[in-house]
Design an enzyme around this catalytic site. Structure first.
Site, short mmCIF file in Angstrom:
data_model
loop_
_atom_site.label_atom_id
_atom_site.label_comp_id
_atom_site.label_asym_id
_atom_site.label_seq_id
_atom_site.Cartn_x
_atom_site.Cartn_y
_atom_site.Cartn_z
N HIS A 20 31.74 40.10 38.63
CA HIS A 20 32.44 41.28 38.54
C HIS A 20 32.12 43.02 37.57
O HIS A 20 32.39 44.01 37.36
CB HIS A 20 32.97 40.93 37.89
CG HIS A 20 33.94 39.54 38.58
ND1 HIS A 20 35.60 39.72 38.99
CD2 HIS A 20 33.94 38.35 39.28
CE1 HIS A 20 35.84 38.84 39.86
NE2 HIS A 20 34.71 38.01 40.22
N ASP A 121 39.14 43.45 35.12
CA ASP A 121 39.16 42.95 35.80
C ASP A 121 40.09 42.07 36.49
O ASP A 121 41.27 41.59 35.65
CB ASP A 121 37.82 42.11 35.51
CG ASP A 121 36.87 41.63 37.05
OD1 ASP A 121 37.00 41.76 37.86
OD2 ASP A 121 38.05 40.24 37.59
#
Length: 470
Positions: A20, A121
């Protein structure tokens, strides 16, 4: 008080998982190169990962370090999800929300460089109310593709349950996604299943659900994908992504990157691996790697090893973490005309995939690995394990035509060695020709997308223009 600067200041909040954080840092480099000022939130144990970005953009990228929020369900000192079970990842999502107040206090102190937007994110949904309190829009960064993002958001939006008495073969339909895909229950994200089946404490479960619902309230999504790969999911706003705009800006990783540069110290140097591969004809070698999180069980490793021996296909097998290799296999592979190499630890994956000798990639279908293979023009043998990987495998096999299915079992399920050997033989033979051709075509399309005038380049330019208007 100093007057505000004209340079837009964007706050970036990554999720502390390598798959991520790294693509968000790649996006940050692209934004910094286009004149934005960036502040990236991190914690002490994760701060070093920012060093290359800070060195490349010392005047425009800054880091903001906060102590990692402790939680009784997490071991002391654990600040990233590497090698963590899904339950820990769920707790991470919940625990990180404690950064809301300290980030808010910092943002309110930035009179000289006020924050104009938050990019975070998709596991950091708590930044949606944070952005609202700051008084700026929040954009969701998705390190997965559009399809891989829509599916979990659909699950949390609809709260799909497996009927009592149904096994893991129960089909879950996604009627509002183009093509109306369906996945078996065993292929559904474990994060969703541990929530809907009550396998985590109530507060943690509520955080998982709320995280997705907050994403649907955002200004839009920035996705590490490109139109030639996922055009059917970009043509119209998706209900399962809140009908929000999606800027498709991928692949965001630089072409010159090697996995060893950022994933840790490589167990084999890129030059040494390249020299070994030089001995093989073009497109003849199978590269095998299941990412940094997946560890094959002894039964899975034994089936893979037997299939590799039966097929006689030259290979590089990267064994990460605590992975096992059947006793004697490595020596036999090395002795058989040096047909196989086993790498224990991290490997320079980008360099390996771009070597002319590598013709196929057996992968767990993690999105970063997918994009690395696509950019290199290497077709894939899909062996999804968890998370968004079953969704990605479907995209690669059925939509893009750049992969064949190697194994559909998932984590802990060992394939039949004979069947897997047959898949390998088919891949290097005539049956794999279509995927090989399509992979080369898609690589060219990915390169065009990222260049000036390409779809991803233009989407990134439009995104930066929207930020500058703020």
């Amino acid at each position: 008080m100093a007057p505000p600067t004209a340079t837009p200041h964007v706050l970036l909040v990554p999720f502390p998982a390598q798959g991520h954080a790294l693509p968000l840092y790649d996006l940050a480099a692209l934004l910094a190169a286009r004149g934005l000022r960036l502040t990236v939130v991190t914690t002490p144990a994760n701060a070093a990962q920012l060093a290359p970005l800070l060195a490349a953009h010392p005047d425009s990228v800054h880091r903001l370090i906060f102590p990692f929020p402790s939680h009784p369900s997490l071991p002391a000192g654990l600040e990233n999800t590497r090698n963590c079970p899904p339950v820990y990842i769920a707790v991470f999502i919940h625990a990180l929300a404690a950064l809301h107040q300290p980030i808010l206090a910092w943002a309110r102190s930035q009179s000289a460089h006020p924050v104009v937007a938050v990019v975070s994110d998709f596991f950091c949904g708590w930044t949606q109310p944070l952005a609202a309190e700051i008084g700026v829009p929040r954009v969701v960064f998705t390190p997965s593709g559009v399809l891989g993002t829509a599916v979990p958001h659909s699950l949390f939006r609809r709260l799909v349950k497996r009927p009592v008495g149904c096994d893991d073969g129960f089909q879950v339909a996604f009627p509002t996604i183009p093509g109306e895909p369906a996945f078996e229950w065993r292929e559904i994200s474990m994060l969703y299943k541990i929530y809907i089946e009550g396998l985590v404490e109530e507060q943690v479960g509520e955080s998982l659900e709320q995280n997705c619902l907050w994403n649907l309230e955002s200004w839009g999504f920035v996705s590490n994908t490109f139109r030639a790969l996922e055009g059917r999911y970009l043509d119209a706003p998706l209900e399962d992504m809140g009908f929000k705009r999606v800027w498709a800006v991928g692949p965001v990783a630089p072409d010159t990157d090697t996995a060893g540069d950022r994933g840790g110290e490589a167990a084999v140097a890129a030059g040494d691996l390249s020299a070994w591969l030089d001995a093989f004809p073009e497109g003849s070698v199978l590269y095998v790697c299941f990412g940094s999180q997946t560890v094959l069980t002894p039964a899975m490793a034994a089936a893979l090893a037997e299939a590799l021996e039966r097929s006689a296909v030259p290979f590089v097998w990267v064994v990460s973490g605590d992975g096992v290799v059947p006793e004697g296999f490595e020596a036999r592979a090395a002795a058989a005309a040096k047909r196989g190499m086993v790498v224990r630890g991290w490997a320079p994956q980008v360099a390996a995939l771009r070597h002319p000798a590598v013709g196929w990639f057996m992968t767990h279908c993690g999105w970063n690995s997918v994009l690395e293979a696509v950019a290199a023009g290497v077709p894939m043998l899909a062996w999804p394990m968890a998370a968004d990987q079953f969704v990605n495998a479907r995209l690669l096999v059925e939509d893009a035509g750049v992969a064949l299915r190697a194994c559909a079992g998932g984590v802990g399920v060992a394939p039949d060695a004979g069947e897997l050997a047959a898949v390998l033989a088919d891949a290097v033979g005539e049956k794999g020709s279509g995927a090989r051709t399509r992979a080369k075509e898609l690589a060219a399309e990915a390169a065009i997308a990222a260049r000036s005038g390409g779809s991803s380049y233009e989407d990134l330019e439009r995104f930066v223009q929207e930020i500058q208007k703020l």
